[in-house]
Structure formats: structure tokens, C-alpha cells
Design an enzyme around this catalytic site. Structure first.
Site, PDB file in Angstrom:
ATOM      1  CG  ASN A  85      -4.562   6.343   2.809  1.00 54.78           C
ATOM      2  OD1 ASN A  85      -5.496   5.960   2.106  1.00 54.78           O
ATOM      3  ND2 ASN A  85      -3.685   5.514   3.329  1.00 54.78           N
ATOM      4  CD  GLU A  86      -3.675   9.325   6.485  1.00 58.53           C
ATOM      5  OE1 GLU A  86      -2.461   9.165   6.231  1.00 58.53           O
ATOM      6  OE2 GLU A  86      -4.501   8.383   6.485  1.00 58.53           O
ATOM      7  CG  ASP A  90      -1.528  12.639  20.695  1.00 60.21           C
ATOM      8  OD1 ASP A  90      -1.256  13.410  21.629  1.00 60.21           O
ATOM      9  OD2 ASP A  90      -1.431  11.404  20.781  1.00 60.21           O
ATOM     10  CG  ASP A 141      -2.041  -1.040   1.082  1.00 62.84           C
ATOM     11  OD1 ASP A 141      -2.472  -1.296  -0.057  1.00 62.84           O
ATOM     12  OD2 ASP A 141      -2.473  -1.594   2.105  1.00 62.84           O
ATOM     13  N   GLY A 142       1.990   1.248   0.704  1.00 63.47           N
ATOM     14  CA  GLY A 142       2.850   2.420   0.719  1.00 63.47           C
ATOM     15  C   GLY A 142       3.378   2.760  -0.660  1.00 63.47           C
TER      16      GLY A 142
END
EC number: 2.7.1.23
Length: 306
Positions: free
Chosen positions: A149-150, A181, A67-68
Site C-alpha cells: 500500500n504505502e 503530520d 486486507d491486513g
């Protein structure tokens, strides 16, 4: 699909992925394609060289990894509209990739692609830009960043864990100040990654929306929020002027954000294009298989299903 100009990307440092990439390159060259091959990883980025080397549009990107590796391909190729065939070779979860079993007969795969016997899945992307100055006269700082993704905004320090204080504005309206966080701004694709781990909602990748999720907020009332895709999310770091906040794209460091600056996150003007080889692709089956999504602990037989 024509296969005149093809790039083949393999996971850096993975022997199996490299072997499959070499085989794919040889077969495509035998078919008359112009092929460029390179590794992709934390210290390897082949895409600038690819883009500078080609003399005609790229017809296909074959991405062999996990996925990376697929996320990196999407960030660099979405703007050019390059179709991505991502195959899980040397990866772990394989949420975005096709199974290796469908790629073992590569000659049959090339035949299918040339006959257009595949599905194309388009996934929404995010873009982020850092600004400084007044709201009336903002000045862009640095590059524009893309993520599938984000986008993650949280502070960083080498010697201590820092609590973030971030103010969020949506379409010009201040929503809240978050202490915790950090904050996630995700796509539907990213809702099943860092966002779901932060207790955010799962969104179907076929829809267009933004989801903002606080990371470990110091308030029981801080909750994720799902926004229309055309929303503009601006986030300011507050408090300690001696510390910088980091912007991360799909888990990769993008840039630093200092007090007085803000990051604006919006839907990108491009989409990632993934080739689907599976005959019966199911997002819900992927959730069950990859994320161990389960409901009742005791399975019951449905006598009403034909």
C-alpha cells in the site's frame, strides 16, 4: 498450477478463519500436497518459519483473513514470486480479497487452480531503505522494507502530538519542505487506502506510479504529486534532534529515522501476485461497493446504453 508445496495462512485470533484453514489444509494434503499452516497478525509472523521449512518452491499461498492479512502476505512473499489466493474470512473491507462465496466449494477451487482457470493480478510494490552519511558516500542502515500500500513517514511521541518537518527530494532535486503530520508514498494499490483518506488521488492498480501525499499539511498549497514509477523519493526529518521519526509499511512499524538520516523509497524489484477467481473482476465496481464511491445523488437512466 501445481499444488505440491502450499502454505495456508489464517487471521490470528479469528476462529472462523482458523476453521477454514484447517479444512483447506486437510483437503490439500489429501491431494498429495505438502502443507504448512500458521496464523498471521500483529504478534504472529509465520513467514520466516515457512521460508526456512520448505525444501522446494512454494506453489501457492492460501491467505484467509482480511486486507491486513493479505498485505502481510504480499510483503513477505512478493520477493519469492509466490501466488497469493486471498479470501475474505473474518475480515472487514475485503478490498484485496476474493469473496468467501467463491471459496466455499474448496475442492472446485483446487480443481480450477490445477487447470489454470483463474486470472493473475500483479500489483506494484514499494521498497524503502534508511541511509546516513553524505550523499556522495551513503551508508545503508538496517533492513530493506517492503510495502504493497504505502510507506508512511511521520514523527512519534508517547506524550504529545508532534508536527513533522520533512524535506523531500525526488531524483536528486529538492521539491519542498513539508510541515504537518507526515508524508505518504503510495502505490496505485495504496491510493485507495490511507492516501485517499488524506485527499490523495485514486490510481488504477494496473498502472505503475508513485503518489506522494502530505498528511494534514500546514499549508493550503501543499498538494499530492503523482510520479513516474522509476522515481526515487528521499525524505529527511528536520528540526528536533531529540525526537525520532517512524517509518511505517502498510500501517506496520518498520523502523525509526533520526535527524541526519534519510529514507529512500522506490518501486520494488518484485510484484505481489494475487489470484482472481471472479469471472468479471471490476476495479470500479470494487470502488462503488467497498468505498461507497458515488457521483450524482439522484440516479438517472441511460437510454443510450444498449
Amino acid at each position: 498450477m501445481q499444488l505440491n508445496q502450499v502454505i495456508v495462512v489464517h487471521k490470528a485470533g479469528d476462529r472462523q478463519s482458523k476453521e477454514w484453514a484447517d479444512r483447506a489444509s486437510r483437503q490439500l494434503q489429501q491431494r498429495g500436497a505438502n502443507v504448512l499452516v500458521g496464523p498471521s497478525g500483529p504478534k504472529d509472523n509465520p513467514y520466516p518459519v515457512f521460508m526456512a521449512s520448505v525444501t522446494e518452491p512454494i506453489d501457492l499461498a492460501v491467505v484467509l483473513g482480511g486486507d491486513g492479512t493479505s498485505l502481510a502476505a504480499a510483503r513477505h512473499l512478493a520477493a519469492a514470486g509466490v501466488p497469493i489466493l486471498a479470501v475474505n474470512v473474518g475480515g472487514h473491507l475485503g478490498f484485496l480479497t476474493e469473496p468467501l462465496e467463491l471459496f466455499r466449494d474448496m475442492e472446485a477451487v483446487w480443481d480450477r487452480l490445477e487447470r489454470d482457470e483463474y486470472a493473475m493480478q500483479q500489483r506494484m510494490m514499494l521498497q524503502a531503505q534508511v541511509f546516513e552519511g553524505s550523499k556522495a558516500h551513503p551508508e545503508a542502515v538496517g533492513d530493506r522494507y517492503y510495502a504493497l500500500n504505502e510507506m508512511c513517514i511521520k514523527p512519534a511521541s508517547a506524550d504529545r502530538m508532534i508536527t513533522a518537518i520533512l524535506e523531500m527530494e525526488i531524483d536528486g532535486d529538492v521539491v519542498d519542505q513539508y510541515q504537518g503530520d507526515g508524508l505518504l508514498v503510495a502505490t496505485p494499490t495504496g491510493s485507495t487506502c490511507y492516501t485517499v483518506a488524506a485527499n490523495g488521488p485514486i490510481l488504477h492498480p494496473g498502472m505503475e506510479a508513485l503518489v506522494v501525499t502530505p498528511i494534514c499539511p500546514l499549508s493550503l498549497s501543499s498538494r499530492p504529486i503523482v510520479l513516474p514509477a522509476r522515481s526515487s523519493v528521499s525524505i529527511w526529518p528536520l528540526e528536533d534532534h531529540s525526537l525520532n521519526t517512524k517509518l511505517w509499511m502498510d500501517g506496520v512499524l518498520a523502523t525509526s529515522i533520526w535527524p541526519g538520516q534519510r529514507v529512500q523509497v522506490t518501486m520494488a524489484d518484485c510484484q505481489a501476485r494475487f489470484i482472481i477467481l471472479r469471472d468479471h473482476y471490476s476495479f470500479y465496481q470494487t470502488l462503488r461497493e467497498k468505498l461507497a464511491w458515488a457521483g450524482a445523488r439522484i440516479p438517472y437512466h441511460n437510454n443510450h446504453r444498449n
